[in-house]
Design a protein around this motif. Structure first.
Motif, PDB file in Angstrom:
ATOM      1  N   LEU A 118       0.818  -1.211   0.000  1.00 53.47           N
ATOM      2  CA  LEU A 118       0.000   0.000   0.000  1.00 53.47           C
ATOM      3  C   LEU A 118       0.849   1.257   0.000  1.00 53.47           C
ATOM      4  N   SER A 119       2.023   1.187   0.615  1.00 50.44           N
ATOM      5  CA  SER A 119       2.873   2.370   0.681  1.00 50.44           C
ATOM      6  C   SER A 119       3.436   2.753  -0.689  1.00 50.44           C
ATOM      7  N   GLN A 120       3.346   1.841  -1.671  1.00 46.44           N
ATOM      8  CA  GLN A 120       3.911   2.111  -2.993  1.00 46.44           C
ATOM      9  C   GLN A 120       2.872   2.120  -4.103  1.00 46.44           C
ATOM     10  N   GLN A 121       1.593   1.911  -3.777  1.00 50.18           N
ATOM     11  CA  GLN A 121       0.582   1.842  -4.810  1.00 50.18           C
ATOM     12  C   GLN A 121       0.237   3.219  -5.363  1.00 50.18           C
ATOM     13  N   GLU A 122      -0.455   3.201  -6.494  1.00 53.10           N
ATOM     14  CA  GLU A 122      -0.957   4.406  -7.148  1.00 53.10           C
ATOM     15  C   GLU A 122       0.170   5.368  -7.527  1.00 53.10           C
ATOM     16  N   VAL A 123       1.353   4.807  -7.797  1.00 53.46           N
ATOM     17  CA  VAL A 123       2.454   5.641  -8.260  1.00 53.46           C
ATOM     18  C   VAL A 123       2.373   5.751  -9.770  1.00 53.46           C
ATOM     19  N   ALA A 124       2.580   6.937 -10.278  1.00 57.10           N
ATOM     20  CA  ALA A 124       2.462   7.171 -11.714  1.00 57.10           C
ATOM     21  C   ALA A 124       3.636   6.546 -12.456  1.00 57.10           C
ATOM     22  N   PRO A 125       3.451   6.172 -13.710  1.00 55.76           N
ATOM     23  CA  PRO A 125       4.570   5.667 -14.513  1.00 55.76           C
ATOM     24  C   PRO A 125       5.641   6.738 -14.677  1.00 55.76           C
ATOM     25  N   ILE A 126       6.863   6.286 -14.928  1.00 54.36           N
ATOM     26  CA  ILE A 126       7.949   7.223 -15.196  1.00 54.36           C
ATOM     27  C   ILE A 126       8.546   6.916 -16.562  1.00 54.36           C
ATOM     28  N   ARG A 128       7.343 -11.801 -15.335  1.00 53.79           N
ATOM     29  CA  ARG A 128       6.384 -10.811 -15.840  1.00 53.79           C
ATOM     30  C   ARG A 128       6.971 -10.020 -17.008  1.00 53.79           C
ATOM     31  N   ASN A 129       8.284  -9.779 -16.963  1.00 51.80           N
ATOM     32  CA  ASN A 129       8.920  -8.912 -17.955  1.00 51.80           C
ATOM     33  C   ASN A 129       9.758  -9.666 -18.985  1.00 51.80           C
ATOM     34  N   GLY A 130       9.631 -10.980 -19.005  1.00 49.58           N
ATOM     35  CA  GLY A 130      10.322 -11.759 -20.020  1.00 49.58           C
ATOM     36  C   GLY A 130      11.822 -11.826 -19.848  1.00 49.58           C
ATOM     37  N   VAL A 131      12.300 -11.713 -18.605  1.00 52.20           N
ATOM     38  CA  VAL A 131      13.729 -11.812 -18.322  1.00 52.20           C
ATOM     39  C   VAL A 131      14.050 -13.255 -17.975  1.00 52.20           C
ATOM     40  N   ALA A 132      14.987 -13.848 -18.684  1.00 53.05           N
ATOM     41  CA  ALA A 132      15.330 -15.249 -18.473  1.00 53.05           C
ATOM     42  C   ALA A 132      16.200 -15.409 -17.236  1.00 53.05           C
ATOM     43  N   LEU A 133      15.894 -16.411 -16.427  1.00 52.58           N
ATOM     44  CA  LEU A 133      16.705 -16.736 -15.258  1.00 52.58           C
ATOM     45  C   LEU A 133      17.641 -17.885 -15.604  1.00 52.58           C
ATOM     46  N   GLY A 134      18.879 -17.777 -15.176  1.00 53.50           N
ATOM     47  CA  GLY A 134      19.860 -18.807 -15.452  1.00 53.50           C
ATOM     48  C   GLY A 134      21.258 -18.224 -15.486  1.00 53.50           C
ATOM     49  N   ALA A 178       7.009  -3.584 -16.348  1.00 58.50           N
ATOM     50  CA  ALA A 178       5.899  -3.557 -15.393  1.00 58.50           C
ATOM     51  C   ALA A 178       6.404  -4.120 -14.074  1.00 58.50           C
ATOM     52  N   ILE A 179       6.444  -3.281 -13.042  1.00 59.43           N
ATOM     53  CA  ILE A 179       6.972  -3.674 -11.740  1.00 59.43           C
ATOM     54  C   ILE A 179       5.877  -3.440 -10.695  1.00 59.43           C
ATOM     55  N   THR A 202       3.523   0.333 -12.793  1.00 58.99           N
ATOM     56  CA  THR A 202       2.905  -0.811 -12.142  1.00 58.99           C
ATOM     57  C   THR A 202       1.912  -1.431 -13.122  1.00 58.99           C
ATOM     58  N   PRO A 203       1.460  -2.660 -12.866  1.00 57.40           N
ATOM     59  CA  PRO A 203       0.505  -3.291 -13.792  1.00 57.40           C
ATOM     60  C   PRO A 203      -0.838  -2.569 -13.887  1.00 57.40           C
ATOM     61  N   ASP A 204      -1.086  -1.602 -13.007  1.00 56.12           N
ATOM     62  CA  ASP A 204      -2.325  -0.834 -13.080  1.00 56.12           C
ATOM     63  C   ASP A 204      -2.337   0.106 -14.281  1.00 56.12           C
TER      64      ASP A 204
END
Length: 306
Positions: A92-100, A201-207, A124-125, A109-111
């Motif tokens: 909640l402390s970080q919600q409703e933040v505008a895109p940059i 979510r962002n298509g970053v491969a782990l490995g 999208a974070i 955010t995904p909103d």
């Protein structure tokens, strides 16, 4: 249920309290702090808010009150305590933040919708328990610096993001240098699943291969995996000024000759101390930018690390 402690005061008083929080080495990290203006038409009226997942104890309220110890008596605020509806109080402390938008990066955010403009790197974070959704001046400044480094022809084959939080800066490095090996670390174990979710979510491969990211939990650079995957030609550390000073020797040892170090999390008033510590280790300033009250530094390793 969750709880919030609030303190209303002039902007300068709240900003001083936020600095005191950064310097409080014994701070209980179950208490999340944020400061902001009350309304756009009242830019000098601010509120400091502290979120807790428990009923505040006397010691909790005393810890918040101590942040205002340096304020003049007439500006020392009274604390109010309220019980909040059952919710993820950190998120909640970080919600409703505008895109940059900074450089080629668009972070939201995904909103909010993605930006599919050609040449834009979109991330999208979600708001989460980890720091680094892109809106803070230090994270946005690091994105701008990395973009500038790429435009100046910097080559990166092996990158390390120390204090990664949400993983955003490691993702950005891979977006700019897609064949690099990337490692991300954080001292807080909660960041590991956050980074994994954000990577998916962002298509970053782990490995462990080229174009992939490895995540680990470690204090600073003290981890066998970080040592084994080095040395690095790019190290990013968006943390705090004190740890940046203390870690300067480790940063120097982790870099290849000529490697790049991007530092953030330091106020402009703390820049001299950080640069002095780095200079002792053979790290020289290549560029700097200021975003609000914060400095973002790009340093280069000019000689082999000791």
């Amino acid at each position: 249920m969750s709880w919030k402690i609030s303190a209303h005061a002039p902007r300068a008083v709240v900003e001083a309290a936020l600095l005191a929080h950064e310097d409080a080495l014994d701070w209980d990290h179950d208490i999340v702090i944020a400061g902001s203006e009350i309304a756009e038409d009242r830019p000098d009226d601010w509120v400091l808010e502290a979120w807790l997942g428990r009923r505040p104890r006397k010691a909790d309220k005393a810890a918040v009150a101590r942040l205002f110890a340096g304020a003049s008596p007439e500006f020392a605020p009274e604390l109010t305590v309220e019980e909040l509806p059952d919710a993820d109080w950190v998120t909640l402390s970080q919600q409703e933040v505008a895109p940059i938008r900074t450089g080629r990066f668009h972070v939201h955010t995904p909103d909010f919708p993605a930006d599919d403009t050609p040449g834009t790197v979109d991330f999208a974070i979600p708001a989460s328990q980890a720091f680094g959704t892109g809106q803070h001046e230090t994270t946005a400044g690091c994105l701008a610096m990395l973009d500038a480094m790429k435009r100046r022809g910097t080559l990166v084959r092996n990158a390390l993001d120390v204090g990664t939080g949400t993983g955003l800066l490691a993702f950005a490095a891979l977006a700019l240098w897609p064949r690099a090996h990337a490692t991300a670390s954080d001292i807080d174990a909660v960041c590991a699943p956050v980074v994994e979710d954000n990577a998916a979510r962002n298509g970053v491969a782990l490995g462990g291969g080229a174009g992939e990211l490895v995540m680990t939990v470690a204090p600073g650079l003290d981890h066998p995996l970080i040592a084994a995957r080095g040395p690095y030609d790019l190290v990013i550390a968006n943390i705090l000024a004190g740890p940046l000073v203390a870690l300067a020797p480790d940063f120097a040892r982790a870099l290849v000759p000529g490697g790049s170090l991007v530092l953030a999390g330091l106020l402009t008033t703390q820049e001299r101390a950080v640069r002095t510590a780095c200079r002792r280790e053979g790290l020289r300033l290549a560029a700097r930018l200021v975003n609000g009250d914060w400095s973002i530094l790009w340093l280069r390793q000019r000689r082999p690390a000791r």
